[in-house]
Scaffold this motif. Structure first.
Motif, PDB file in Angstrom:
ATOM      1  N   UNK A  85      34.907  28.683  28.179  1.00 51.95           N
ATOM      2  CA  UNK A  85      34.337  28.832  29.722  1.00 51.95           C
ATOM      3  C   UNK A  85      35.370  28.469  30.591  1.00 51.95           C
ATOM      4  N   UNK A  86      35.903  29.197  31.392  1.00 47.20           N
ATOM      5  CA  UNK A  86      36.769  28.755  32.493  1.00 47.20           C
ATOM      6  C   UNK A  86      36.607  29.349  33.926  1.00 47.20           C
ATOM      7  N   UNK A  87      36.967  28.287  34.969  1.00 49.42           N
ATOM      8  CA  UNK A  87      36.886  28.672  36.191  1.00 49.42           C
ATOM      9  C   UNK A  87      37.595  30.064  36.733  1.00 49.42           C
ATOM     10  N   UNK A  88      37.226  30.699  37.727  1.00 46.82           N
ATOM     11  CA  UNK A  88      37.708  32.022  38.067  1.00 46.82           C
ATOM     12  C   UNK A  88      38.274  32.180  39.626  1.00 46.82           C
ATOM     13  N   UNK A  89      39.426  32.714  39.618  1.00 48.58           N
ATOM     14  CA  UNK A  89      39.914  32.883  41.056  1.00 48.58           C
ATOM     15  C   UNK A  89      40.986  33.780  41.313  1.00 48.58           C
ATOM     16  N   UNK A  90      41.600  33.835  42.559  1.00 52.03           N
ATOM     17  CA  UNK A  90      42.888  34.529  42.791  1.00 52.03           C
ATOM     18  C   UNK A  90      42.632  35.793  43.071  1.00 52.03           C
ATOM     19  N   UNK A  91      41.516  36.504  43.815  1.00 53.53           N
ATOM     20  CA  UNK A  91      41.583  37.840  44.279  1.00 53.53           C
ATOM     21  C   UNK A  91      41.366  38.699  43.099  1.00 53.53           C
ATOM     22  N   UNK A  92      42.473  38.800  42.459  1.00 54.42           N
ATOM     23  CA  UNK A  92      42.674  39.795  41.337  1.00 54.42           C
ATOM     24  C   UNK A  92      42.641  38.719  40.095  1.00 54.42           C
ATOM     25  N   UNK A  93      41.908  39.321  38.975  1.00 51.46           N
ATOM     26  CA  UNK A  93      41.668  38.397  37.692  1.00 51.46           C
ATOM     27  C   UNK A  93      42.922  38.334  36.771  1.00 51.46           C
ATOM     28  N   UNK A  94      44.011  37.958  37.488  1.00 53.35           N
ATOM     29  CA  UNK A  94      45.180  37.770  36.687  1.00 53.35           C
ATOM     30  C   UNK A  94      44.994  36.627  35.735  1.00 53.35           C
ATOM     31  N   UNK A  95      43.887  35.428  36.224  1.00 56.92           N
ATOM     32  CA  UNK A  95      43.768  34.175  35.404  1.00 56.92           C
ATOM     33  C   UNK A  95      43.158  34.405  34.322  1.00 56.92           C
ATOM     34  N   UNK A  96      42.418  35.320  34.096  1.00 54.46           N
ATOM     35  CA  UNK A  96      41.794  35.890  32.769  1.00 54.46           C
ATOM     36  C   UNK A  96      42.957  36.513  31.903  1.00 54.46           C
ATOM     37  N   UNK A  97      43.842  37.278  32.370  1.00 53.81           N
ATOM     38  CA  UNK A  97      44.795  37.746  31.521  1.00 53.81           C
ATOM     39  C   UNK A  97      46.043  36.793  31.170  1.00 53.81           C
ATOM     40  N   UNK A  98      46.240  35.684  32.075  1.00 55.09           N
ATOM     41  CA  UNK A  98      46.944  34.590  31.562  1.00 55.09           C
ATOM     42  C   UNK A  98      46.528  33.830  30.450  1.00 55.09           C
ATOM     43  N   UNK A  99      45.020  33.698  30.332  1.00 59.39           N
ATOM     44  CA  UNK A  99      44.410  32.943  29.383  1.00 59.39           C
ATOM     45  C   UNK A  99      44.851  33.524  27.877  1.00 59.39           C
ATOM     46  N   UNK A 100      44.886  35.008  27.974  1.00 64.35           N
ATOM     47  CA  UNK A 100      44.968  35.736  26.833  1.00 64.35           C
ATOM     48  C   UNK A 100      46.192  35.458  26.318  1.00 64.35           C
ATOM     49  N   UNK A 101      47.282  35.623  27.014  1.00 62.36           N
ATOM     50  CA  UNK A 101      48.718  35.287  26.555  1.00 62.36           C
ATOM     51  C   UNK A 101      48.700  33.726  26.126  1.00 62.36           C
ATOM     52  N   UNK A 102      48.283  32.853  26.754  1.00 66.67           N
ATOM     53  CA  UNK A 102      48.257  31.473  26.304  1.00 66.67           C
ATOM     54  C   UNK A 102      47.873  31.218  24.778  1.00 66.67           C
ATOM     55  N   UNK A 103      46.807  31.783  24.651  1.00 65.56           N
ATOM     56  CA  UNK A 103      46.067  31.779  23.383  1.00 65.56           C
ATOM     57  C   UNK A 103      46.815  32.577  22.115  1.00 65.56           C
ATOM     58  N   UNK A 104      47.217  33.599  22.601  1.00 65.93           N
ATOM     59  CA  UNK A 104      47.886  34.385  21.588  1.00 65.93           C
ATOM     60  C   UNK A 104      49.203  34.049  21.377  1.00 65.93           C
ATOM     61  N   UNK A 105      50.000  33.569  22.260  1.00 67.19           N
ATOM     62  CA  UNK A 105      51.522  32.924  21.856  1.00 67.19           C
ATOM     63  C   UNK A 105      51.629  31.595  21.597  1.00 67.19           C
ATOM     64  N   UNK A 106      50.565  30.780  21.988  1.00 64.31           N
ATOM     65  CA  UNK A 106      50.893  29.212  21.866  1.00 64.31           C
ATOM     66  C   UNK A 106      49.891  28.344  21.008  1.00 64.31           C
ATOM     67  N   UNK A 107      48.739  29.091  20.768  1.00 60.86           N
ATOM     68  CA  UNK A 107      47.672  28.307  19.907  1.00 60.86           C
ATOM     69  C   UNK A 107      48.258  28.217  18.589  1.00 60.86           C
ATOM     70  N   UNK A 108      48.070  27.397  17.493  1.00 63.24           N
ATOM     71  CA  UNK A 108      48.742  27.510  16.636  1.00 63.24           C
ATOM     72  C   UNK A 108      48.073  28.473  15.473  1.00 63.24           C
ATOM     73  N   UNK A 109      46.937  29.010  15.951  1.00 68.12           N
ATOM     74  CA  UNK A 109      46.279  30.376  14.891  1.00 68.12           C
ATOM     75  C   UNK A 109      46.756  31.513  15.868  1.00 68.12           C
ATOM     76  N   UNK A 110      47.494  31.553  16.937  1.00 70.66           N
ATOM     77  CA  UNK A 110      47.713  32.645  17.486  1.00 70.66           C
ATOM     78  C   UNK A 110      46.416  33.523  17.938  1.00 70.66           C
ATOM     79  N   UNK A 111      45.363  32.836  18.408  1.00 74.78           N
ATOM     80  CA  UNK A 111      44.160  33.433  18.537  1.00 74.78           C
ATOM     81  C   UNK A 111      44.084  34.450  19.609  1.00 74.78           C
ATOM     82  N   UNK A 112      43.211  35.443  19.419  1.00 71.17           N
ATOM     83  CA  UNK A 112      42.841  36.556  20.335  1.00 71.17           C
ATOM     84  C   UNK A 112      41.773  36.067  21.113  1.00 71.17           C
ATOM     85  N   UNK A 113      41.669  36.344  22.490  1.00 72.23           N
ATOM     86  CA  UNK A 113      40.625  36.087  23.292  1.00 72.23           C
ATOM     87  C   UNK A 113      39.887  37.267  23.633  1.00 72.23           C
ATOM     88  N   UNK A 114      38.720  37.412  23.350  1.00 72.65           N
ATOM     89  CA  UNK A 114      37.849  38.736  23.729  1.00 72.65           C
ATOM     90  C   UNK A 114      37.006  38.160  25.135  1.00 72.65           C
TER      91      UNK A 114
END
Length: 295
Positions: A85-114
């Motif tokens: 559950x995350x806060x949302x901001x920025x006029x365009x939803x780039x924050x949601x997309x950056x979350x996907x990159x963070x979890x796929x690239x940097x989580x130990x299990x390289x998790x996908x965010x749906x």
């Protein structure tokens, strides 16, 4: 002066590199968007397309432009269903997309965010296909429960358009979390809730006003006016190069709640409020530690 981000020189080259990266994969991406080939489930998620074409374009924004730092990844479960559950901001939803990159690239299990996305995302040509292929699904309890039951990491931004399109003067003030539907989903599924706080996205498109007339004409929830858009046209869509931090908090478990807790509006509202307060407190703490939006 350390930490300053100039708007010329290397940054101009970076912008050109970003545009080349996006355009290079655009033709191939468009060809595959409308095809069902590669779909891993009946939502239309295409893991190969996401890893090969979508994430590489987003990764340049993540690493070089917004210079995202991520904290607390150990709080995100390595497997099994969980509701982020995350806060949302920025006029365009780039924050949601950056979350996907963070979890796929940097989580130990390289998790996908749906991600649970608003209906608007599935009503726009190209955008709907891109969202579907990237693993986004329509935001509704049934879809969330299906994904959690399959062991997926599901992302929700309960502020919705009220958070995404709030005025710049209200930045980092969380809007109402709807009716707490995400909390009811967690209670029904037994999935832990992982609070996530994002700092940096609020300043990429400072929204100083809106046109309700244009919003109605275009059937949009809002039509933003920023210092550069629509004044500079397409150039006004280039976000400011702010410095981002994403922080994941300790999971909030629901094991101790009774089996019928999801049917009690007071319990649902209290749990949703706990998550909201946790995110707001963390945002306040992160802002106190930040020296500048650009460093």
């Amino acid at each position: 002066m350390t930490g300053d981000v100039p708007f010329g020189g290397p940054e101009a080259s970076l912008t050109a590199e970003l545009l080349r990266e996006v355009l290079a994969g655009a033709a191939e991406t468009l060809a595959r968007l409308t095809s069902d080939e590669g779909a891993a489930d009946d939502f239309g998620f295409d893991p190969e397309l996401t890893d090969d074409l979508i994430l590489p374009a987003l990764r340049l924004l993540y690493e070089k432009y917004f210079r995202v730092e991520v904290e607390g990844l150990e709080h995100v479960p390595a497997d099994g269903g969980a509701l982020l559950v995350a806060n949302h901001s920025g006029t365009l939803p780039l924050d949601a997309l950056m979350l996907q990159v963070a979890l796929r690239d940097h989580h130990s299990a390289h998790r996908r965010l749906r991600l649970l996305a608003a209906d608007l995302a599935f009503g726009l040509p190209v955008v709907r296909d891109l969202a579907r292929k990237a693993g986004h699904v329509r935001a509704c309890p049934e879809n969330a429960l299906r994904l959690l039951g399959s062991g997926e990491l599901v992302g929700v931004m309960p502020e919705g358009y009220k958070g995404l399109g709030k005025p710049f003067e209200e930045r980092y003030r969380l809007q109402r979390f709807g009716r707490g539907g995400f909390a009811a989903v967690a209670l029904r599924s037994g999935a832990p809730l992982v609070p996530c706080s994002i700092v940096g996205a609020e300043e990429i498109y400072p929204m100083i006003g809106e046109s309700r007339t244009l919003a109605r004409m275009l059937r949009l929830p809002y039509f933003p006016i920023t210092p550069t858009f629509p004044l500079l046209g397409v150039l006004g869509l280039i976000p400011l190069p702010t410095k981002w931090t994403i922080r994941f908090g300790a999971p909030i478990t629901v094991d101790a709640f009774p089996a019928d807790a999801a049917e009690d509006p007071l319990v649902v509202e209290k749990l949703a409020g706990e998550v909201r307060d946790t995110i707001q407190h963390t945002l306040n703490e992160m802002l106190e530690q930040r020296e500048s939006p650009f460093s």
